[in-house]
Design an enzyme around this catalytic site. Structure first.
Site, mmCIF file in Angstrom:
data_model
loop_
_atom_site.group_PDB
_atom_site.id
_atom_site.type_symbol
_atom_site.label_atom_id
_atom_site.label_comp_id
_atom_site.label_asym_id
_atom_site.label_seq_id
_atom_site.Cartn_x
_atom_site.Cartn_y
_atom_site.Cartn_z
ATOM 1 N N SER A 197 0.576 -1.290 -0.053
ATOM 2 C CA SER A 197 0.048 0.150 -0.428
ATOM 3 C C SER A 197 1.131 1.109 0.291
ATOM 4 C CB SER A 197 -1.137 -0.032 1.484
ATOM 5 O OG SER A 197 -1.880 0.885 1.573
ATOM 6 N N TYR A 210 -1.987 -0.891 10.369
ATOM 7 C CA TYR A 210 -1.536 -0.751 9.297
ATOM 8 C C TYR A 210 -0.589 -0.485 8.362
ATOM 9 C CZ TYR A 210 -3.972 -1.080 4.792
ATOM 10 O OH TYR A 210 -3.857 -1.663 3.097
#
Length: 341
Positions: A197, A210
């Protein structure tokens, strides 16, 4: 004197690498074929994983789909079978039209295999991988895509959810790679794709678990790439995928400054996957989508921290996750109220 000559040689190689990179940017390399190759995708039951499966199916790959949700995984498999049937019909039409053998690519023997696997559990990964080797064969392309998000501020996030995020998003890459890399190294043939990401390259507030998991994926992938180079395993390719916010619902509610959002909207899932496929099929080591993410990453590396904070606040990126976290919290409270908790 020897080291001086070597220094000039290294300098030439570095400059030549820039030339090759520029050439690939100007003239896109031809896509490699994955027809008949076994491609394993984790998190294939929905989102990007499902779209990756459909893209590889269109390229006649033999698919192995992993997901913790067997029903959604089977739904993806049925979509893949539908694509295979369309390809068979096209091939039959070409044969009827007296097409040459080169123009007709066989697809009728292809199958899609589904496995229910919790990639966050090492034992589940290893046992399922053994079944794949026994029932399907050697895996050529491993696409680590499975991911979760807790949606809590750090001090409000249960320890179990933090551990779960790290296990699924990061540790699973270790287990799947250890399961399938040995055969790739033996044959010096394969491809490992890590879906990370943009939050694995730079961070924001409210998603500590995350971000940590995705930073871990980036570090794992880069170290693995260097290890394969050090072992002279040039036949094994690696691709790191770092997309910006993707409109899959995973981060529903996340918002940057409204005046900026039209210039940097969430990515459409189809666009994100197509860009990633271009990188994978041309053996590109890394792909950031959109390209602006390359600039942001570079600026974060060279600017003072306070300058980065100023930029975040201008863009509305400093608290962009807060609406998402609030929505998750409200949904959790509603579920608890509904269940009488």
């Amino acid at each position: 004197m020897h080291i001086v000559l070597e220094f000039f040689l290294v300098t030439f190689k570095v400059l030549w690498a820039f030339v090759l990179a520029a050439a690939k940017w100007l003239v896109r390399p031809k896509d490699k074929s994955v027809a008949g190759q076994v491609c394993l995708i984790t998190g294939a039951g929905s989102g990007l994983g499902r779209l990756f499966a459909l893209e590889f199916a269109r390229r006649r790959a033999q698919l192995v789909l992993w997901d913790i949700n067997s029903q959604s995984n089977e739904e993806t498999a049925e979509m893949v079978r539908s694509i295979y049937r369309e390809l068979e019909a096209e091939d039959s039409a070409r044969r009827a039209g007296n097409a040459t053998e080169e123009e007709v690519q066989p697809c009728c023997n292809f199958q899609v295999y589904t496995y229910t696997c919790d990639v966050g559990k090492r034992e589940s990964v290893y046992s399922t991988a053994e079944r794949v080797r026994r029932e399907v064969g050697d895996v050529y392309l491993l696409l680590n895509n499975a991911g979760v998000v807790s949606g809590h501020h750090l001090l409000e996030c249960p320890d179990e959810l933090i551990e779960r995020t790290m296990m699924v998003n990061c540790h699973a890459h270790f287990w799947t790679t250890k399961a399938f890399l040995p055969k790739m190294m033996e044959m010096n043939h394969g491809h490992i794709v890590s879906v990370a990401s943009s939050l694995g390259l730079f961070s924001t507030a409210g998603v500590e678990d995350y971000c940590a998991s995705k930073f871990g994926v980036v570090g794992f992938h880069e170290s693995l790439s260097h290890e394969l180079k050090a072992a002279d395993k040039d036949g094994i390719k690696t691709t790191l995928v770092c997309p910006y916010l993707v409109d899959t619902g995973m981060f529903r509610g996340c918002r940057i400054r409204k005046e900026i959002e039209p210039f940097l909207p969430p990515l459409k899932p189809d666009y994100c996957v197509k860009q990633a496929m271009r990188a994978i099929l041309t053996d590109q080591p890394m792909i950031c989508t959109p390209r602006l993410m390359y600039i942001v990453t570079c600026m974060k590396s060279i600017l003072p921290f306070e300058a980065v904070v100023c930029m975040y606040r201008f863009l509305g990126a400093d608290k962009c996750m807060y609406p998402f976290i609030a929505q998750r919290k409200q949904a959790t409270n509603n579920n608890e109220a509904k269940n009488g908790i």
